[in-house]
Design an enzyme around this catalytic site. Structure first.
Site, short mmCIF file in Angstrom:
data_model
loop_
_atom_site.label_atom_id
_atom_site.label_comp_id
_atom_site.label_asym_id
_atom_site.label_seq_id
_atom_site.Cartn_x
_atom_site.Cartn_y
_atom_site.Cartn_z
N TYR A 74 0.84 -1.20 0.00
CA TYR A 74 0.00 0.00 0.00
C TYR A 74 0.87 1.26 0.00
CZ TYR A 74 -3.83 -3.22 1.36
OH TYR A 74 -4.75 -4.24 1.42
N HIS A 95 -9.36 0.52 8.02
CA HIS A 95 -9.65 1.80 7.36
C HIS A 95 -8.90 2.98 7.95
CE1 HIS A 95 -13.75 0.32 5.53
NE2 HIS A 95 -12.70 -0.32 5.07
N LYS A 113 -17.20 2.06 3.51
CA LYS A 113 -17.91 2.04 4.78
C LYS A 113 -17.55 0.78 5.53
CE LYS A 113 -20.48 -0.95 4.47
NZ LYS A 113 -20.32 -2.43 4.20
N1 LIG Z 1 -20.17 -0.69 -0.77
C1 LIG Z 1 -20.50 -1.98 -0.80
O1 LIG Z 1 -21.47 -2.40 -1.40
C2 LIG Z 1 -19.65 -2.95 -0.10
C3 LIG Z 1 -18.70 -2.51 0.75
N2 LIG Z 1 -17.89 -3.39 1.40
C4 LIG Z 1 -16.86 -2.84 2.29
O2 LIG Z 1 -15.62 -3.01 1.61
C5 LIG Z 1 -14.60 -3.42 2.50
C6 LIG Z 1 -13.96 -4.70 2.01
O3 LIG Z 1 -14.93 -5.70 1.89
P1 LIG Z 1 -14.74 -6.92 0.84
O4 LIG Z 1 -14.18 -6.42 -0.42
O5 LIG Z 1 -16.03 -7.65 0.81
O6 LIG Z 1 -13.66 -7.79 1.61
P2 LIG Z 1 -12.67 -8.87 1.01
O7 LIG Z 1 -12.30 -9.74 2.14
O8 LIG Z 1 -13.22 -9.47 -0.22
O9 LIG Z 1 -11.41 -8.00 0.58
C7 LIG Z 1 -10.66 -7.25 1.49
C8 LIG Z 1 -9.26 -7.01 0.93
O10 LIG Z 1 -8.54 -6.25 1.88
C9 LIG Z 1 -7.19 -6.64 1.88
N3 LIG Z 1 -6.73 -6.99 3.22
C10 LIG Z 1 -5.69 -6.42 3.86
N4 LIG Z 1 -5.49 -6.98 5.05
C11 LIG Z 1 -6.44 -7.93 5.19
C12 LIG Z 1 -6.73 -8.87 6.21
N5 LIG Z 1 -6.03 -8.92 7.35
N6 LIG Z 1 -7.77 -9.70 6.02
C13 LIG Z 1 -8.49 -9.65 4.90
N7 LIG Z 1 -8.25 -8.78 3.90
C14 LIG Z 1 -7.23 -7.94 4.03
C15 LIG Z 1 -7.04 -7.83 0.95
O11 LIG Z 1 -6.46 -7.36 -0.25
P3 LIG Z 1 -4.89 -7.45 -0.52
O12 LIG Z 1 -4.44 -8.81 -0.05
O13 LIG Z 1 -4.80 -7.31 -1.97
O14 LIG Z 1 -4.21 -6.34 0.22
C16 LIG Z 1 -8.46 -8.28 0.70
O15 LIG Z 1 -8.63 -8.79 -0.58
C17 LIG Z 1 -15.26 -3.49 3.88
O16 LIG Z 1 -15.02 -2.28 4.52
C18 LIG Z 1 -16.75 -3.62 3.58
O17 LIG Z 1 -17.53 -3.07 4.58
C19 LIG Z 1 -17.98 -4.73 1.16
C20 LIG Z 1 -18.93 -5.23 0.32
C21 LIG Z 1 -19.90 -4.38 -0.33
O1 LIG Z 2 -21.75 -3.01 1.98
C1 LIG Z 2 -22.26 -4.09 1.83
O2 LIG Z 2 -23.35 -4.19 1.04
C2 LIG Z 2 -23.58 -5.35 0.33
C3 LIG Z 2 -23.32 -6.57 1.14
O3 LIG Z 2 -23.32 -7.68 0.27
C4 LIG Z 2 -21.97 -6.51 1.83
O4 LIG Z 2 -21.80 -7.58 2.72
C5 LIG Z 2 -21.81 -5.25 2.59
O5 LIG Z 2 -20.48 -5.12 3.03
#
Ligand SMILES: NC(=O)C1=CN([C@@H]2O[C@H](COP(=O)(O)OP(=O)(O)OC[C@H]3O[C@@H](n4cnc5c(N)ncnc54)[C@H](OP(=O)(O)O)[C@@H]3O)[C@@H](O)[C@H]2O)C=CC1
Ligand SMILES: O=C1OC[C@@H](O)[C@H](O)[C@H]1O
Length: 394
Positions: A74, A95, A113
């Site tokens: 990062y 975050h 979020k």
């Molecule tokens: N707006 C929306 O509709 C949505 C929002 N979200 C939000 O997005 C964020 C991420 O969610 P989502 O994408 O589903 O999560 P994922 O688990 O799919 O991805 C998270 C990414 O964060 C990085 N990361 C860094 N450290 C860690 C760790 N210790 N454990 C896991 N992952 C880590 C990894 O990427 P790398 O290894 O490449 O660094 C990983 O791929 C959350 O804050 C969630 O609330 C989620 C889903 C829907």
């Molecule tokens: O932000 C979100 O909205 C969609 C859901 O699928 C997800 O879990 C959540 O992180």
């Protein structure tokens, strides 16, 4: 159509998970498919905390154009001079440190979020962004949907009189036998180490509906922060699995009732056949919002003096035929970032930073009342560039 060329915002993506992929695919859609002509987006760099291969695989997965830079940290991403703005798409636990890392490198940020785990962390991010004159926004995509804009305008215009109550639910149907949920204990939805729990991940959308009507639309001089009471059922991991809360605005005599749960669903078929999960109730009628609270697709206006007539408005999500018919709806918040940066604005009027602070204070109080406790490493509000949360390495 605008006659001047569109403003281009150049994005750097922090993390390669599920939502980063949806967001980037949205960035890569043609804005004219959603009738946007004044701004556009360019993907310039992607970083994984784990490995360069992961970033390379991500680019292949989203069908990124050639030339996108890929990083294995990062820190390298936020140092890239070609990046105009960083999208933080890590788990909630990360975050604060990740957004601070980008701000410290002088980059504007759109952070997924929930903004942070604690209100104090959000306040520090906001103070730092303001001190450095950098744009910052919490990525609550739903706020930027045309549906949300329309509903806010309707309420402001007095279409349903004075709004006294908003009810909103955002619940997932993840019940399994033996009191289990359909997430592994290590999954970010239920893992306290990753900021897991219904409130921060899903309840924030219920709260968004309460706040964007009952708080956001209050005239600036009369803005009243609400009080909050809550009730919580905890999962065996210690995260909240079912959470209900009432926010109250005594001066405005209004209340919001918010619900979220991982075990049950938000009604049958998100309200299309079983009643809406969101109801905005005014002295002159009601607006019902249908579909999941995070991605609603229709609203209905029922006026008290309307003789039983129901106005039904569908709000589709435009797709780009040349991008595998993709279109998720995150492009509208990206467009908002581009317009803010183009116009030299440091925050969005749609989700101002002070409002994000009030929201974070409410969520913190909801969780505290229910006895939910997160580990120190993710509640700490002292920035550390070498934190495991920034480097991914112990
Ligand atoms: N707006 C929306 O509709 C949505 C929002 N979200 C939000 O997005 C964020 C991420 O969610 P989502 O994408 O589903 O999560 P994922 O688990 O799919 O991805 C998270 C990414 O964060 C990085 N990361 C860094 N450290 C860690 C760790 N210790 N454990 C896991 N992952 C880590 C990894 O990427 P790398 O290894 O490449 O660094 C990983 O791929 C959350 O804050 C969630 O609330 C989620 C889903 C829907
Ligand atoms: O932000 C979100 O909205 C969609 C859901 O699928 C997800 O879990 C959540 O992180």
């Amino acid at each position: 159509m605008a006659s001047t060329p569109p403003y281009t915002l150049k994005w750097g993506i922090m993390a390669t998970g599920r939502i980063a992929s949806s967001f980037v695919k949205d960035l890569l859609t043609d804005p004219t498919t959603r009738n946007v002509y004044d701004v556009r987006h360019q993907l310039v760099a992607v970083a994984s905390s784990t490995s360069k291969e992961k970033a390379v695989d991500f680019c292949a997965r989203v069908k990124a154009p050639s030339g996108v830079k890929t990083y294995a940290s990062y820190t390298e991403l936020v140092a890239d001079p070609d990046v105009d703005i960083v999208y933080v798409a890590t788990p909630i636990s990360h975050h604060f440190q990740n957004t601070m890392l980008a701000l410290e490198a002088g980059k504007p940020v759109l952070c997924e979020k929930a903004f942070t785990v604690t209100a104090s962390q959000t306040k520090k991010l906001v103070a730092n962004a303001r001190a450095k004159n950098l744009f910052l926004m919490e990525g609550v995509w739903t706020r930027h949907f045309p549906l949300s804009v329309n509903v806010r305008e309707l309420v402001s215009s007095g279409a349903i009189g004075t709004v006294y109550r908003v009810i909103a639910d955002n619940s997932f149907n993840q019940d399994l036998p033996d009191s289990k949920l359909g997430f592994a204990d290590s999954h970010r939805m239920v893992n306290l180490d990753l900021g897991g729990g219904a409130m921060l991940d899903l309840g924030i959308y219920s709260l968004t509906w309460l706040m964007q009507i009952l708080y956001h639309l209050q005239p600036e001089k009369e803005k009243e922060s609400p009080t909050v009471v809550s009730a919580i059922n905890k999962y065996h991991t210690g995260a909240d699995e079912m959470t209900s809360f009432i926010i109250q605005f005594p001066k405005h005599k209004s209340m919001g009732i918010g619900m979220t749960a991982l075990r049950i669903a938000s009604g049958v078929d998100y309200g299309f056949t079983g009643g809406p999960a969101i109801k905005i109730q005014g002295s002159g009628g009601e607006i019902q919002v249908l579909g999941p609270a995070f991605k609603p697709r229709q609203y209905r206006v029922i006026k008290k003096d309307g003789g039983g007539e129901i106005e039904v408005v569908d709000c589709p999500f435009p797709k780009d035929k040349n991008r595998d018919d993709w279109g998720h709806g995150m492009y509208w918040e990206a467009d908002e970032c581009a317009r803010c940066l183009r116009d030299g604005k440091l925050e969005s009027d749609t989700l101002p930073l002070d409002e994000s602070i009030v929201i974070m204070e409410l969520m913190e109080s909801v969780l505290k009342q229910g006895g939910v406790e997160y580990p120190e490493i993710i509640t700490n509000d002292v920035y550390d560039p070498n934190s495991l949360l920034n480097t991914g390495k112990a």
